[in-house]
Design a protein around this motif. Structure first.
Motif, PDB file in Angstrom:
ATOM      1  N   ALA A   1      -0.852   3.947  -7.873  1.00  0.00           N
ATOM      2  CA  ALA A   1      -2.312   3.920  -7.629  1.00  0.00           C
ATOM      3  C   ALA A   1      -2.966   4.412  -8.821  1.00  0.00           C
ATOM      4  O   ALA A   1      -4.143   3.912  -9.654  1.00  0.00           O
TER       5      ALA A   1
ATOM      6  N   GLY B   1      -8.713   1.587  -2.532  1.00  0.00           N
ATOM      7  CA  GLY B   1      -7.725   2.366  -1.674  1.00  0.00           C
ATOM      8  C   GLY B   1      -6.420   1.334  -1.346  1.00  0.00           C
ATOM      9  O   GLY B   1      -5.365   1.919  -0.729  1.00  0.00           O
TER      10      GLY B   1
ATOM     11  N   HIS C   1       0.525   3.969  -3.056  1.00  0.00           N
ATOM     12  CA  HIS C   1       0.163   5.578  -2.676  1.00  0.00           C
ATOM     13  C   HIS C   1       1.378   6.604  -2.755  1.00  0.00           C
ATOM     14  O   HIS C   1       1.327   7.729  -2.391  1.00  0.00           O
TER      15      HIS C   1
ATOM     16  N   THR D   1       0.847   8.515  -9.153  1.00  0.00           N
ATOM     17  CA  THR D   1       1.303   7.551  -8.324  1.00  0.00           C
ATOM     18  C   THR D   1       0.993   6.130  -9.311  1.00  0.00           C
ATOM     19  O   THR D   1       0.206   6.031 -10.337  1.00  0.00           O
TER      20      THR D   1
ATOM     21  N   ARG E   1      -7.196   9.462  -3.492  1.00  0.00           N
ATOM     22  CA  ARG E   1      -7.019   9.937  -2.291  1.00  0.00           C
ATOM     23  C   ARG E   1      -8.596   9.635  -1.660  1.00  0.00           C
ATOM     24  O   ARG E   1      -9.621   9.577  -2.526  1.00  0.00           O
TER      25      ARG E   1
ATOM     26  N   GLY F   1      -2.636  11.557  -7.307  1.00  0.00           N
ATOM     27  CA  GLY F   1      -2.844  10.096  -7.029  1.00  0.00           C
ATOM     28  C   GLY F   1      -4.438   9.702  -6.815  1.00  0.00           C
ATOM     29  O   GLY F   1      -5.291  10.664  -7.224  1.00  0.00           O
TER      30      GLY F   1
ATOM     31  N   ASP G   1       0.691  -1.069   0.095  1.00  0.00           N
ATOM     32  CA  ASP G   1      -0.031  -0.044   0.127  1.00  0.00           C
ATOM     33  C   ASP G   1       0.885   1.339  -0.048  1.00  0.00           C
ATOM     34  O   ASP G   1       0.650   2.288  -0.573  1.00  0.00           O
TER      35      ASP G   1
END
Length: 184
Positions: free
Chosen positions: A77, A110, A38, A75, A49, A47, A34
């Motif tokens: 992500a 997420g 991120h 990012t 969020r 990114g 993770d």
């Protein structure tokens, strides 16, 4: 998809290339944390969020570029979201008739594990539709879709998707390499 027998040569070759790229991309995503997912290597990084509702959403859909400034940094992500949601899922939604219910398209996982799973599902949805076309339909105009895609072929769409996946997949690999060496 790897064990599927596809008699049409163009479709077979396109699917084979996608399978090679899938293998490389998902290989690079193995063990993604993770923190890496991120990681923002620069201050103005774009990114995904959490919002006030706790659901993760992409911060900027299309980062603006300028000839006077470098392209924004995003990012891992954001890049996984871009490949999965914006490209592959978007192509299924706008350019194929049988669209699954995706729910709220603005929401994206997420966590790295869930983001990779969502990407894998979007990949399968897209590839299964390309596989079902066969060469004759793959080489014919799409006949629908935004931005001039109606006059383009599904082959061009597949090649465009492949370009997006390889471009952003390479950047994901680089970001992972940089994250690994951060502070070294």
């Amino acid at each position: 998809m790897a064990d599927m027998i596809v008699p049409d040569p163009v479709t077979r070759d396109v699917l084979a290339i996608f399978e090679e790229v899938r293998y490389q991309l998902f290989g690079r995503l193995e063990g993604l944390t993770d923190a890496e997912y991120h990681w923002e290597p620069v201050g103005d990084c774009i990114g995904i969020r959490p919002g006030d509702d706790g659901l993760f959403r992409v911060a900027t859909l299309f980062p603006e570029s300028s000839p006077d400034a470098p392209d924004p940094v995003t990012t891992i992500a954001w890049r996984i979201w871009h490949i999965g949601n914006l490209c592959l899922r978007g192509y299924v939604i706008y350019l194929f008739d049988d669209v699954p219910d995706y729910g709220d398209r603005d929401v994206w996982p997420g966590t790295a594990k869930e983001g990779i799973q969502a990407l894998a599902e979007d990949w399968e949805h897209f590839i299964s539709r390309i596989a079902a076309l066969g060469d004759k339909r793959l080489l014919a105009p799409i006949g629908m879709g935004p931005g001039g895609w109606a006059d383009e072929t599904y082959l061009k769409l597949a090649l465009h998707a492949l370009k997006e996946v390889t471009h952003h997949g390479g950047e994901i690999g680089l970001l992972r390499d940089l994250h690994l060496r951060e502070g070294v």
